[in-house]
Design a protein around this motif. Structure first.
Motif, PDB file in Angstrom:
ATOM      1  N   SER A 152       9.389  33.887  49.577  1.00  0.00           N
ATOM      2  CA  SER A 152       8.692  32.848  49.703  1.00  0.00           C
ATOM      3  C   SER A 152       7.987  33.176  51.593  1.00  0.00           C
ATOM      4  O   SER A 152       9.275  33.053  52.104  1.00  0.00           O
ATOM      5  N   GLY A 153       7.632  33.565  52.207  1.00  0.00           N
ATOM      6  CA  GLY A 153       7.388  34.295  53.849  1.00  0.00           C
ATOM      7  C   GLY A 153       6.811  32.208  54.541  1.00  0.00           C
ATOM      8  O   GLY A 153       6.370  31.962  53.624  1.00  0.00           O
ATOM      9  N   LEU A 154       7.651  32.338  55.968  1.00  0.00           N
ATOM     10  CA  LEU A 154       7.918  31.566  56.959  1.00  0.00           C
ATOM     11  C   LEU A 154       5.994  32.014  57.413  1.00  0.00           C
ATOM     12  O   LEU A 154       6.318  33.065  58.155  1.00  0.00           O
ATOM     13  N   SER A 155       5.721  30.257  57.562  1.00  0.00           N
ATOM     14  CA  SER A 155       4.282  30.875  58.842  1.00  0.00           C
ATOM     15  C   SER A 155       3.806  29.585  59.406  1.00  0.00           C
ATOM     16  O   SER A 155       4.527  28.951  59.224  1.00  0.00           O
ATOM     17  N   GLY A 156       3.427  29.691  60.700  1.00  0.00           N
ATOM     18  CA  GLY A 156       3.679  29.255  61.889  1.00  0.00           C
ATOM     19  C   GLY A 156       5.718  28.789  62.704  1.00  0.00           C
ATOM     20  O   GLY A 156       5.941  29.393  62.480  1.00  0.00           O
ATOM     21  N   GLY A 157       5.095  27.917  62.961  1.00  0.00           N
ATOM     22  CA  GLY A 157       6.623  27.800  63.560  1.00  0.00           C
ATOM     23  C   GLY A 157       6.756  27.588  65.524  1.00  0.00           C
ATOM     24  O   GLY A 157       6.319  28.448  65.500  1.00  0.00           O
ATOM     25  N   GLU A 158       7.281  27.207  66.079  1.00  0.00           N
ATOM     26  CA  GLU A 158       6.838  27.542  67.232  1.00  0.00           C
ATOM     27  C   GLU A 158       7.893  26.595  67.973  1.00  0.00           C
ATOM     28  O   GLU A 158       8.456  25.626  67.756  1.00  0.00           O
ATOM     29  N   ALA A 159       9.057  27.601  69.255  1.00  0.00           N
ATOM     30  CA  ALA A 159       9.702  27.495  69.819  1.00  0.00           C
ATOM     31  C   ALA A 159       9.622  27.723  71.478  1.00  0.00           C
ATOM     32  O   ALA A 159       8.527  27.869  72.194  1.00  0.00           O
ATOM     33  N   ALA A 160      10.795  27.089  72.303  1.00  0.00           N
ATOM     34  CA  ALA A 160      10.819  26.961  73.741  1.00  0.00           C
ATOM     35  C   ALA A 160      10.542  28.497  74.651  1.00  0.00           C
ATOM     36  O   ALA A 160       9.888  28.636  75.599  1.00  0.00           O
ATOM     37  N   VAL A 161      11.544  29.542  73.206  1.00  0.00           N
ATOM     38  CA  VAL A 161      11.863  30.317  73.636  1.00  0.00           C
ATOM     39  C   VAL A 161      11.470  32.056  72.347  1.00  0.00           C
ATOM     40  O   VAL A 161      10.713  31.007  71.404  1.00  0.00           O
ATOM     41  N   ALA A 162      11.337  32.936  73.175  1.00  0.00           N
ATOM     42  CA  ALA A 162      10.700  33.878  72.195  1.00  0.00           C
ATOM     43  C   ALA A 162      11.871  34.124  71.060  1.00  0.00           C
ATOM     44  O   ALA A 162      13.231  33.803  70.840  1.00  0.00           O
ATOM     45  N   GLY A 163      11.721  33.831  69.301  1.00  0.00           N
ATOM     46  CA  GLY A 163      12.851  34.124  68.768  1.00  0.00           C
ATOM     47  C   GLY A 163      12.093  34.332  67.301  1.00  0.00           C
ATOM     48  O   GLY A 163      10.541  34.428  66.964  1.00  0.00           O
ATOM     49  N   THR A 164      12.585  34.284  66.186  1.00  0.00           N
ATOM     50  CA  THR A 164      12.031  34.746  64.501  1.00  0.00           C
ATOM     51  C   THR A 164      13.056  33.052  63.840  1.00  0.00           C
ATOM     52  O   THR A 164      13.971  33.126  64.262  1.00  0.00           O
ATOM     53  N   PHE A 165      11.932  32.920  62.760  1.00  0.00           N
ATOM     54  CA  PHE A 165      12.647  31.943  61.804  1.00  0.00           C
ATOM     55  C   PHE A 165      12.430  32.979  60.954  1.00  0.00           C
ATOM     56  O   PHE A 165      12.292  33.816  60.643  1.00  0.00           O
ATOM     57  N   ALA A 166      13.673  32.103  59.808  1.00  0.00           N
ATOM     58  CA  ALA A 166      14.408  32.510  58.051  1.00  0.00           C
ATOM     59  C   ALA A 166      15.140  31.423  58.125  1.00  0.00           C
ATOM     60  O   ALA A 166      15.350  30.767  58.840  1.00  0.00           O
TER      61      ALA A 166
END
Length: 195
Positions: A152-166
């Protein structure tokens, strides 16, 4: 030292027990003739310069832990003792230290700044990793029964610093239906931020 008179004798401070304030000031001096039977003592004055004293700091304060991104001004100093009244403060309170434990400069400033110097010291400050703020969690693409979350692909998502969602457990194969699944945000700057 020095001094001269028309007869032999000795110079001495008139009030030798006086402890003057810092700075230059005239102090009374008495000339006492050796022939006290025939000559009177004579009073005069000399300029005495008194330097500021260094107070003795008998115990430096301890510093409260802070998080990455906070400045030393956010760390509370507690304890600390000195031979005179005064206050302890970080020398550069706007410094935002790196993660870890390090000595930071502090200054003791006496309340009687006219007569005492400031004294420099250090306090150990522990800086913990900060928790990044996730403002929007991502959306997950639909999968079919028996597929794993890794498909399942994750899309969108925002955080105050750079990084990745998984997905936290990508090998999980959920049952049919719609359910919440754990997602982890991993900051690029893992040295200073927690997942």
């Amino acid at each position: 030292s020095g001094g001269g008179a028309s007869v032999s004798g000795a110079f001495a401070f008139t009030t030798p027990a006086t402890a003057p304030d810092a700075g230059p000031a005239n102090q009374a001096v008495t000339f006492t003739p050796a022939d006290a039977a025939n000559y009177n003592p004579v009073e005069g004055s000399v300029s005495v310069t008194v330097a500021k004293a260094d107070p003795e700091v008998t115990g430096w304060p301890t510093a409260a832990a802070i998080e990455y991104g906070q400045t030393l001004a956010d760390s509370v100093l507690s304890g600390g003792e000195a031979s005179v009244a005064g206050a302890f403060a970080f020398t550069t309170p706007t410094t935002a230290p790196a993660v870890g434990t390090a000595d930071q400069a502090i200054t003791f400033t006496p309340a009687d700044a006219d007569n005492y110097n400031t004294v420099a010291g250090v306090a150990s400050v522990t800086v913990a990793k900060a928790d990044p703020e996730v403002t929007v969690w991502p959306m997950a693409a639909a999968i079919v029964y028996r597929q794993t979350l890794a498909e399942s692909g994750l899309s969108g998502g925002e955080a105050a610093v750079a990084g990745t969602f998984a997905f936290t457990t990508p090998a999980t194969a959920p049952d049919a239906g719609t359910t919440n699944q754990a997602v982890t945000f991993t900051p690029t700057d893992a040295a200073n931020y927690n997942t």
